[in-house]
Write a protein that holds these residues in place. Sequence first.
Motif, PDB file in Angstrom:
ATOM      1  N   GLY A 162       0.812  -1.214   0.000  1.00  0.00           N
ATOM      2  CA  GLY A 162       0.000   0.000   0.000  1.00  0.00           C
ATOM      3  C   GLY A 162       0.845   1.263   0.000  1.00  0.00           C
ATOM      4  O   GLY A 162       0.423   2.296   0.508  1.00  0.00           O
TER       5      GLY A 162
ATOM      6  N   PRO B 254       2.762   3.579  -2.897  1.00  0.00           N
ATOM      7  CA  PRO B 254       2.911   3.677  -4.353  1.00  0.00           C
ATOM      8  C   PRO B 254       4.361   3.487  -4.802  1.00  0.00           C
ATOM      9  O   PRO B 254       5.265   4.146  -4.292  1.00  0.00           O
ATOM     10  CB  PRO B 254       2.418   5.095  -4.683  1.00  0.00           C
ATOM     11  CG  PRO B 254       1.856   5.657  -3.430  1.00  0.00           C
ATOM     12  CD  PRO B 254       2.126   4.733  -2.298  1.00  0.00           C
TER      13      PRO B 254
ATOM     14  N   GLY C 253      -0.828  -4.176  -4.629  1.00  0.00           N
ATOM     15  CA  GLY C 253      -1.099  -2.808  -4.169  1.00  0.00           C
ATOM     16  C   GLY C 253      -2.056  -2.050  -5.069  1.00  0.00           C
ATOM     17  O   GLY C 253      -2.056  -2.216  -6.292  1.00  0.00           O
TER      18      GLY C 253
ATOM     19  N   ASN D  85      -3.097   1.913  -5.111  1.00  0.00           N
ATOM     20  CA  ASN D  85      -2.941   3.234  -4.496  1.00  0.00           C
ATOM     21  C   ASN D  85      -3.458   4.287  -5.455  1.00  0.00           C
ATOM     22  O   ASN D  85      -3.087   4.295  -6.636  1.00  0.00           O
ATOM     23  CB  ASN D  85      -1.446   3.493  -4.221  1.00  0.00           C
ATOM     24  CG  ASN D  85      -0.784   2.312  -3.531  1.00  0.00           C
ATOM     25  OD1 ASN D  85      -1.057   2.034  -2.376  1.00  0.00           O
ATOM     26  ND2 ASN D  85       0.076   1.590  -4.254  1.00  0.00           N
TER      27      ASN D  85
ATOM     28  N   LYS E 112      -3.457   7.955  -6.754  1.00  0.00           N
ATOM     29  CA  LYS E 112      -2.609   9.155  -6.717  1.00  0.00           C
ATOM     30  C   LYS E 112      -3.478  10.414  -6.734  1.00  0.00           C
ATOM     31  O   LYS E 112      -4.682  10.333  -6.984  1.00  0.00           O
ATOM     32  CB  LYS E 112      -1.647   9.141  -7.910  1.00  0.00           C
ATOM     33  CG  LYS E 112      -0.558   8.089  -7.742  1.00  0.00           C
ATOM     34  CD  LYS E 112       0.351   8.009  -8.916  1.00  0.00           C
ATOM     35  CE  LYS E 112       1.535   8.933  -8.870  1.00  0.00           C
ATOM     36  NZ  LYS E 112       2.512   8.614  -9.934  1.00  0.00           N
TER      37      LYS E 112
ATOM     38  N   ASP F 238       2.238  -1.074  -6.034  1.00  0.00           N
ATOM     39  CA  ASP F 238       3.366  -0.924  -5.106  1.00  0.00           C
ATOM     40  C   ASP F 238       4.710  -1.112  -5.825  1.00  0.00           C
ATOM     41  O   ASP F 238       5.770  -1.005  -5.208  1.00  0.00           O
ATOM     42  CB  ASP F 238       3.270  -1.977  -3.990  1.00  0.00           C
ATOM     43  CG  ASP F 238       2.091  -1.742  -3.051  1.00  0.00           C
ATOM     44  OD1 ASP F 238       1.533  -0.632  -3.067  1.00  0.00           O
ATOM     45  OD2 ASP F 238       1.749  -2.678  -2.300  1.00  0.00           O
TER      46      ASP F 238
END
Length: 281
Positions: A209, A211, A229, A231, A233, A241
Amino acid sequence: MAQLIDGKAIAARVRAEVQVEVARLKADRGLIPGLAVVRVGEDPASKIYVTGKKKAAEEVGFRSWEHHFDASISQDELLAQVRRLNDASAVHGILVQLPLPKHIDAELIISTVKPEKDVDGFHPISAGNLSLGRPGLRPCTPAGVMRLLEEVGCNPSGKRAVVVGRSNIVGKPMALMLLQKDATVTICHRKSDLPREVAQADILVVAVGVPELIQGDWIKPGAVVIDVGMNRKADGKLVGDVAFQAASQRASAITPVPGGVGPMTIAMLMRNTLLAATGGV
Ligand code: NAD
């Protein structure tokens, strides 16, 4: 350039397999698998996930119910609702969408779900079965990763697998599943020397988790890279990830974000519900 692992297409295949099994169950035994999803409060991401799960359940031919409760529901009332679903014979799988509001003990709720109906695979009995190498319902995301590996012809036996992240829902069960397939497994966390460990990995699974935490030049040439992951932005773009562009110059196969692991989670939830309905674990 690495082969792109098309989680969307593979997940569609898993759901199609489930759909065929459901049609057979209906025809042979008059049995329709039922999935109950419990959602509490107004978390927008939870709402999207639950809608996706319900839609997939209906597409494969399950019965599905969404039980939505106000964020102010008491813990006792929620426990009573879970027990009611435990006792409902048409319900084969129960999923409690996390996170729950702070005044509710999520662990208590999860461990109140009957283990036979624990399609998320988060119950302590399910975790224990996995740890002991016994049959049982497995957490959907790592189960989906195992299916992706199989689909790209990557047999973990004898390979070095590195799992970054040790959460109870992804990292830990992931490491155990790879171990069960005879990989030599390393689990990494905040205190690990990531560049050194990652460089050893024939199979790299990242569930952190953060970036683009994993840099492309850490990756062992030829590795299979699975990025769990997700994430978001500031510009709204989803990234994993792993620094995808650089990593795909070295890996032999890699999952994109989105379209890699994400779609597999719901597909494996469908599979778990089918297994729960047939007692096939
Ligand atoms: P979590 O926060 O529960 O666990 C993260 C783990 O990463 C922890 O064990 C922590 O020790 C480790 N970690 C944190 N920072 C680190 C660092 N700098 N270096 C090394 N290790 C570090 O998260 P989770 O629920 O396991 O999810 C991880 C990621 O996977 C998130 O981005 C989440 O959105 C995503 N996820 C995706 C799916 C899917 O279906 N694709 C499902 C579950 C989770």
